[in-house]
Enzyme design. Sequence first.
Site, PDB file in Angstrom:
ATOM      1  N   ASP A  51       0.680  -1.286  -0.056  1.00 33.85           N
ATOM      2  CA  ASP A  51      -0.107  -0.107   0.059  1.00 33.85           C
ATOM      3  C   ASP A  51       0.949   1.101  -0.127  1.00 33.85           C
ATOM      4  O   ASP A  51       1.540   1.418   0.974  1.00 33.85           O
ATOM      5  CB  ASP A  51      -0.817  -0.083   1.107  1.00 33.85           C
ATOM      6  CG  ASP A  51      -1.820   1.274   1.196  1.00 33.85           C
ATOM      7  OD1 ASP A  51      -2.945   1.131   0.763  1.00 33.85           O
ATOM      8  OD2 ASP A  51      -1.394   2.132   1.801  1.00 33.85           O
ATOM      9  N   TYR A  56       3.259   9.833  -0.761  1.00 28.66           N
ATOM     10  CA  TYR A  56       4.354   9.172   0.248  1.00 28.66           C
ATOM     11  C   TYR A  56       5.694   9.487  -0.677  1.00 28.66           C
ATOM     12  O   TYR A  56       6.819   9.219  -0.127  1.00 28.66           O
ATOM     13  CB  TYR A  56       4.020   7.601   0.335  1.00 28.66           C
ATOM     14  CG  TYR A  56       2.822   7.313   1.115  1.00 28.66           C
ATOM     15  CD1 TYR A  56       2.141   8.167   1.895  1.00 28.66           C
ATOM     16  CD2 TYR A  56       2.439   6.034   1.124  1.00 28.66           C
ATOM     17  CE1 TYR A  56       0.669   7.763   2.401  1.00 28.66           C
ATOM     18  CE2 TYR A  56       1.307   5.494   1.720  1.00 28.66           C
ATOM     19  CZ  TYR A  56       0.369   6.401   2.430  1.00 28.66           C
ATOM     20  OH  TYR A  56      -0.638   6.044   3.110  1.00 28.66           O
ATOM     21  N   LYS A  81      -2.682   5.954  -4.180  1.00 24.82           N
ATOM     22  CA  LYS A  81      -4.174   7.170  -3.782  1.00 24.82           C
ATOM     23  C   LYS A  81      -3.903   8.457  -4.461  1.00 24.82           C
ATOM     24  O   LYS A  81      -2.434   8.749  -4.557  1.00 24.82           O
ATOM     25  CB  LYS A  81      -4.017   7.306  -2.378  1.00 24.82           C
ATOM     26  CG  LYS A  81      -4.053   5.734  -1.543  1.00 24.82           C
ATOM     27  CD  LYS A  81      -3.890   6.087   0.027  1.00 24.82           C
ATOM     28  CE  LYS A  81      -3.619   4.681   0.844  1.00 24.82           C
ATOM     29  NZ  LYS A  81      -2.231   4.556   0.774  1.00 24.82           N
ATOM     30  N   HIS A 114      -7.522   9.615  -1.438  1.00 21.16           N
ATOM     31  CA  HIS A 114      -6.616   9.626  -0.135  1.00 21.16           C
ATOM     32  C   HIS A 114      -7.454  10.460   1.003  1.00 21.16           C
ATOM     33  O   HIS A 114      -7.589   9.767   2.259  1.00 21.16           O
ATOM     34  CB  HIS A 114      -5.440  10.405  -0.344  1.00 21.16           C
ATOM     35  CG  HIS A 114      -4.376   9.890   0.632  1.00 21.16           C
ATOM     36  ND1 HIS A 114      -3.218   9.859   0.300  1.00 21.16           N
ATOM     37  CD2 HIS A 114      -4.604   9.416   1.976  1.00 21.16           C
ATOM     38  CE1 HIS A 114      -2.355   9.442   1.323  1.00 21.16           C
ATOM     39  NE2 HIS A 114      -3.171   9.079   2.304  1.00 21.16           N
TER      40      HIS A 114
END
Length: 276
Positions: A51, A56, A81, A114
């Site tokens: 994930d 990120y 996301k 998200h």
Amino acid sequence: MGVAKHVADTVELANGVKMPWLGLGVWQAADGAEVETAVRAAIEAGYRSIDTAAAYQNEEGVGRAIRESGVKRDELFITTKVWNADQGYESTLRAFELSCQKLGLDVIDLYLVHWPVTGKYKETYRALEKLYQDGSVRAIGVSNFLAPHLHDLLGECEVKPMVNQLEFHPLLTQPSLQSLCGEHSIRVEAWSPLMQGKLDLPLLQELADKYGKSPAQIVLRWDLQRGVITIPKSVKPARIAANADLFDFSLSDAEVAAIDALDEGRRFGPDPMTFA
């Protein structure tokens, strides 16, 4: 609903796609060696679900690690996301293409909104529906959607979200939200299941001592027995392996209920009603 008996065991989403119960979360894992080492360690430990998210900033590292893993693409389940700044219909489609490029993938297994950005999340989700209908994603869903967001979205969407990824742990179980998701066949997935390491609760230590496990393993086993998909985050290979060592013991119904009773509505992450 059966409880997972192996790290790669799957649950069936509403559209029939099978998603592993347990995955590796890579939030805060630095792109490059750190995230690549974590993903390789997870795959070697038997994980098949990874994930990540555009926010990120490590999709490229995740992509390299899964390509170099030696595991066939169709055996892996990759989630990413769309970030808040990219929300909106056309901008989400562009963001998706960029995520695919960074991951080196033609198809994403699960694509999530998200956060519920006010005034934008419905258009964003409409873009996800197009990606799903085009076959660019195998499943779509949301993250951090509370009851007001879900009610709003469900009133207009053509394809119901298959997953709602939430902050979920013993101190924040959100039972009414879980029930709402269950009514619409939306699977609940836990982020921050280990409370960002704040596991010093007497009950968890007591159960850890009883079963010869760590408090983290007790919590992750509780997740699985509650029917919650879970993605513990770590960059340490030994911890990643330990987080998958959950299948040689079971909590009793009374122990599951006792952990449930720890709930105090406490968040360690942002409040979705105000964050976005």
